[in-house]
Structure formats: structure tokens, C-alpha cells
Write an enzyme that holds these catalytic residues in place. Structure first.
Site, PDB file in Angstrom:
ATOM      1  N   ASP A   1       0.836  -1.193   0.000  1.00 26.67           N
ATOM      2  CA  ASP A   1       0.000   0.000   0.000  1.00 26.67           C
ATOM      3  C   ASP A   1       0.874   1.247   0.000  1.00 26.67           C
ATOM      4  O   ASP A   1       2.083   1.175  -0.204  1.00 26.67           O
ATOM      5  CB  ASP A   1      -0.974  -0.021   1.179  1.00 26.67           C
ATOM      6  CG  ASP A   1      -0.260  -0.274   2.505  1.00 26.67           C
ATOM      7  OD1 ASP A   1       0.950  -0.007   2.582  1.00 26.67           O
ATOM      8  OD2 ASP A   1      -0.909  -0.738   3.459  1.00 26.67           O
TER       9      ASP A   1
ATOM     10  N   HIS B   1       0.835  -8.692  -4.375  1.00 29.49           N
ATOM     11  CA  HIS B   1      -0.199  -7.778  -3.889  1.00 29.49           C
ATOM     12  C   HIS B   1       0.471  -6.428  -3.619  1.00 29.49           C
ATOM     13  O   HIS B   1       0.928  -6.154  -2.506  1.00 29.49           O
ATOM     14  CB  HIS B   1      -0.810  -8.366  -2.609  1.00 29.49           C
ATOM     15  CG  HIS B   1      -1.892  -7.542  -1.997  1.00 29.49           C
ATOM     16  ND1 HIS B   1      -3.227  -7.801  -2.194  1.00 29.49           N
ATOM     17  CD2 HIS B   1      -1.846  -6.460  -1.175  1.00 29.49           C
ATOM     18  CE1 HIS B   1      -3.950  -6.930  -1.514  1.00 29.49           C
ATOM     19  NE2 HIS B   1      -3.129  -6.103  -0.885  1.00 29.49           N
TER      20      HIS B   1
ATOM     21  N   ASP C   1      -0.602 -17.763  -6.203  1.00 31.60           N
ATOM     22  CA  ASP C   1      -0.017 -16.564  -6.806  1.00 31.60           C
ATOM     23  C   ASP C   1      -1.128 -15.690  -7.374  1.00 31.60           C
ATOM     24  O   ASP C   1      -1.259 -15.512  -8.582  1.00 31.60           O
ATOM     25  CB  ASP C   1       0.982 -16.962  -7.895  1.00 31.60           C
ATOM     26  CG  ASP C   1       1.727 -15.761  -8.479  1.00 31.60           C
ATOM     27  OD1 ASP C   1       1.705 -14.684  -7.846  1.00 31.60           O
ATOM     28  OD2 ASP C   1       2.329 -15.901  -9.562  1.00 31.60           O
TER      29      ASP C   1
ATOM     30  N   GLU D   1       1.614 -10.640  -0.512  1.00 31.11           N
ATOM     31  CA  GLU D   1       2.044  -9.275  -0.170  1.00 31.11           C
ATOM     32  C   GLU D   1       3.469  -9.285   0.381  1.00 31.11           C
ATOM     33  O   GLU D   1       3.772 -10.000   1.330  1.00 31.11           O
ATOM     34  CB  GLU D   1       1.110  -8.630   0.848  1.00 31.11           C
ATOM     35  CG  GLU D   1       1.446  -7.163   1.065  1.00 31.11           C
ATOM     36  CD  GLU D   1       0.324  -6.386   1.725  1.00 31.11           C
ATOM     37  OE1 GLU D   1       0.291  -5.156   1.575  1.00 31.11           O
ATOM     38  OE2 GLU D   1      -0.526  -7.004   2.406  1.00 31.11           O
TER      39      GLU D   1
END
Length: 501
Positions: free
Chosen positions: A95, A414, A465, A474
Site C-alpha cells: 500500500d 499484492h 499466486d 504481499e
């Protein structure tokens, strides 16, 4: 998105206890072998790529030496809401938020790596890159710690951020600022930042003015953490410190003593600090790291009642499956498994500590004692290699869990920046549509997140995956920061990992 607490389902009591019990079996899939049947990989390539991942996590104005060509400047107005400059630092994972606790732990472990594996990193021609990675963090800390008893600890609203799937260069989400002070303390973050700045001051001793600035700030932050004790929960539910702040206080005091040799820190370590035997070394639980460092100094805790070496030994005994006290679960394929969700952090952290502690044990000419059983340093090195090799491809699936490395590497980490195409500057992102455009499609990311170590398989060695499976795919900065030392040792020392004296 699921919160990235490293301690899902745990409380403070469980965190302090030794964790989980299970049976270990060796992995059968060995993509490459050397004499003796041990797996072998291009560790130098893995090392280089592991460091490159950290460059992909940079926030702020990128330097001309930037090697991640799909990344650009981002977060250039961070701090503006309070008329301060908080540009720089690192995004922790997939993020666009800068969290103080994991960021500081990343830098502390990078600094330890730079010192403990200096010879190997220099031989691999990666020492300067590691120094640059450390300084990218410490420059940010100096901006965040400009006033006494005050520290900026987070930039970005995680709840708003998690409602928008967009690369940091184009993020429209608010850059909310979070702080700790004497009215709202946060001993974990203050002490961890003190540890990071202290360890880094040792790395940069040749740059005396910069080293002095870091150390002076670290001393003030440690005093702040110790005087205004309290847990900061502003990073919850994403980075809740379930273990409390006693481990960070011991950890910071240990680094300050190593840097200064001042008796005040030795007294705190020996008489005030609380230390416990645990089976985890992570961004939230630092006891084993401090205990390993203090073992070489022959120091004791609780007024001389307990040896830090015995506590460091307890960590090893709880992890190794062939001791009478092993308590850590190991998957059928041989991977340490504490919990789903970035479990790879425990793989790299254990490998790091085992190699670092083995070097110390060889210097002091002592084994690990698990009751009456003596465990030689070579056993720690063997286990550390097995854990790193698992991530590189020596696992039941015969695949790599490092992006851009080895056989069948992951293609859907991710990660907002990697999964979103490069957009024009000023491009207006529709957050409501962003997930259907760039998150949901089942296709490889357009940008390779080179060197990123995935969160990893589950307790049954299963891995998906898929971008949407964040517990598997992530990456996090601290997974990679703890991989660099073992990879450097494997690349330069060879498969037996024994350092030349």
C-alpha cells in the site's frame, strides 16, 4: 484488505509465550544440488534483487541512481498538513502508507546487517547499496524527530488508502499525519526509532557529523520512550504491538550501549529492562535480537539472575526441531510457520539470527545449550540455509517465492505500484473503479517487483499466486531486510556459511 498484523489472533500473553508445537520433515524438492545433496542457488543474484526491492518501496523524490524505472517521485507533499517536511522514507508493503514501527525495524535490521556482514556485502559489491537503503530511512527519521518528546510516526490514512488501488505516484488519498508526544506516548515506536538511529550511527561513523546527529536524536528518543511509557495504538489494526514495549526498550538500550559503552545503558539493561524467552523475532517482538547481541558481552538481566546467552539459546532451542524444547511449527516441506500472513518474515528473521548468532558463538567458543544437549553453531547455519533455500525454490512446489528470481517466480504480488501501469503525471484516478481495473484481473503485474519476497505459503506449503490473496503474495520491507545478511553469507562464504576468522 486483511490487516497485516504479524500476530493475528494473538494477545500479549500468547506473544510472550513460546509458540506452537509441530513435527518437521525435510523438503524433498531440490531444484539444484551440489556435493552432498544440498540445494544450491545463485545467491549473489538473489542478494542483489532483494536489495532492489527496497528501492521499489521508496517514497519521496527518487535519486538519479534509481534502478526501478517504473517508479517515480511520490508523496512529495507529505507533512504539508502540519507545515513540516516528511517526504522520504518507505512504504511498508503493498500500500501507500508510511508506518513508523515496521519502517524503523527495517532500518535497524539493515544497519545490523551492514555491520555483521560488512565483509560479505563488500565482496558482493552491495555494501554501498545497503548503506543507501539505510540512509533513505534515517534521513526520514531526522525529519520526523525534530522536537524533544515528539515523533511523527505515520503518513497516510490506511482506511482511505485501502479503498483505492493506485500507484503512489498518482494517489489521491489523504496524507494524514500521526504523531506521538508526552500526552500521547508510543514507547514501541520511539524506542524502535532510537534503535534504528543508533545502529545506523554506528554504520556511518566515518561521516562523523551525520553519525553524531543520529546518535543524539536516538538518545533523546530513548529517554522519551522510557520516561513517557505507553503503547500507541494509532497504527492498529495494521501494526498493533501486541507484545508491548519492554522488548523495544531493551532493544534500544542494547544498541545505545553498543554505540556508546555508557554505564547508564548497561545499568538499564541489567537492572531495569524486562527480558523474556520467546520463539519469534519480528517487527513486534525484539527480545531474541537483543539477547543475541548481549550474549557476546556476557551480560545478565534481572540483577544478574539470568544470562542473556541462556535466553538467546532458548530461542534457538524453541525453533530447532531436533532439540528437546522445540515448539515452533514447521511445515511438511520444512518451512518455519508461526501464522499465515507474511509468514516469510519469520523465515528470514530466524535465518538472520541463526547466522549472526552462530558467528558470535564461534567467536566466544561456546555452543547453544538446550538443557543438557549442546547444539553446535554449524547446526544453526544448516537450518538457516534450509530456510533461505525454501524461499528460493527448495520446497514441495519446486518454485521460487522471490519475484524475478529462479523457477516459476510469482507474477502477481499484492502491490499497488507493481500492479498498476505507469500513468501520466496528474492522472485523475477513480478510486471506485481502480480495483476492477488493476486489482481484480487475473494477469501478471505490468511492472516486475524485482526481489520482493512474498508473504509465502501457508502451514501446508500451499501458495496461491493471486494478487487478492494478500497473506501469500504481499511483500514487506522487513522480510527483505532480514534476508540480505544470510544471502550475502551464502553468496560469499559458500554453502557451509562459516565465516573466516
Amino acid at each position: 484488505m486483511k490487516p497485516r498484523s504479524s500476530r493475528d489472533g494473538h494477545n500479549a500473553a500468547a506473544a510472550a509465550a513460546l509458540l506452537l508445537a509441530a513435527l518437521v520433515l525435510s523438503g524433498d524438492v531440490l531444484p539444484a544440488v551440489v556435493a552432498g545433496g544440498a540445494p544450491s542457488f545463485n545467491y549473489k543474484d538473489a542478494l542483489t534483487k532483494s536489495i532492489m526491492f527496497l528501492e521499489a518501496q521508496r517514497s519521496g523524490k527518487l535519486p538519479p541512481t534509481n534502478r526501478i524505472k517504473w517508479r517515480g517521485d511520490s508523496g512529495m507533499e507529505d507533512g504539508k498538513l502540519a507545515n513540516v517536511d516528511l517526504t522520504g522514507g518507505y512504504y511498508d508493503a503493498g500500500d501507500n502508507v508510511k508506518y513508523g514501527l515496521p519502517l524503523a525495524f527495517t532500518v535497524t535490521t539493515l544497519a545490523w546487517t551492514a555491520m555483521a556482514f560488512e565483509k560479505e556485502l563488500k565482496a558482493a559489491r552491495e555494501l554501498e547499496n545497503v548503506h543507501a537503503a539505510i540512509r533513505w530511512g534515517t534521513d526520514y527519521f531526522l525529519k520526523a524527530a525534530t522536537k524533544k518528546d515528539h515523533l511523527w510516526v505515520q503518513v497516510g490514512d490506511p482506511n482511505a488508502d485501502h479503498q483505492c488501488w493506485v500507484r503512489p505516484e498518482n494517489m489521491p488519498t489523504p496524507r494524514t499525519l500521526y504523531q506521538i508526544n508526552d500526552k500521547t506516548p508510543g514507547s514501541e515506536i520511539a524506542a524502535e526509532t532510537a534503535a534504528a538511529m543508533t545502529a545506523s550511527s554506528m554504520v556511518f561513523r566515518k561521516d562523523k557529523p551525520y553519525s553524531r546527529r543520529l546518535l543524539n536524536k536516538a538518545k533523546l528518543l530513548f529517554q522519551f520512550a522510557k520516561t513517557h511509557q505507553g503503547t500507541y495504538d494509532g497504527e492498529c489494526p495494521f501494526y498493533c504491538s501486541y507484545s508491548g514495549y519492554n522488548d523495544e526498550l531493551l532493544w534500544a538500550a542494547t544498541w545505545l550501549y553498543l554505540a556508546t559503552k555508557r554505564q547508564v545503558y548497561a545499568d538499564f539493561i541489567g537492572h531495569e529492562a524486562i527480558s523474556s524467552s520467546v520463539a519469534e523475532f519480528s517487527w513486534d517482538l525484539k527480545f531474541p535480537g537483543a539477547q543475541v547481541l548481549l550474549a557476546e558481552l556476557n551480560m545478565t538481566s534481572s540483577g544478574g539472575l539470568q544470562s542473556f546467552k541462556s535466553q538467546a539459546d532458548n530461542f534457538v532451542c524453541a525453533v530447532l526441531p531436533d532439540t528437546p524444547f522445540h515448539q515452533v511449527s514447521i511445515t511438511p516441506g520444512g518451512m518455519i510457520h508461526l501464522r499465515d500472513g507474511a509468514n516469510s518474515q519469520y523465515v528470514t528473521s530466524t535465518a538472520f539470527l541463526f547466522v549472526a548468532y552462530s558467528d558470535i558463538l564461534r567467536r566466544i567458543n561456546q555452543p547453544v545449550m538446550c538443557g543438557a544437549q549442546a547444539v553446535q553453531p554449524a547446526r544453526l547455519l544448516q537450518f538457516a540455509k534450509q530456510q533461505i533455500d525454501y524461499l528460493l525454490g527448495a520446497n514441495p512446489r519446486g518454485r521460487s517465492y522471490v519475484v524475478g528470481f529462479g523457477v516459476n517466480p510469482p507474477t502477481q504480488p499484492h502491490h499497488r505500484g507493481a500492479s498498476t501501469p505507469v500513468l501520466p503525471p496528474g492522472y485523475q484516478v477513480n478510486c471506485g473503479m481502480s480495483f476492477s481495473e488493476w486489482f481484480t484481473p487475473d494477469r501478471p503485474n505490468p511492472n516486475e517487483l524485482t526481489g520482493a519476497i512474498m508473504g509465502g505459503p501457508d502451514g501446508g506449503d500451499n501458495f496461491s499466486d493471486k494478487r487478492g490473496n494478500s497473506s501469500c503474495t504481499e511483500p514487506c520491507t522487513y522480510i527483505n531486510s532480514l534476508s540480505i545478511g544470510p544471502l550475502a553469507a551464502l553468496a560469499i562464504r559458500g554453502p557451509n556459511l562459516i565465516a573466516t576468522q
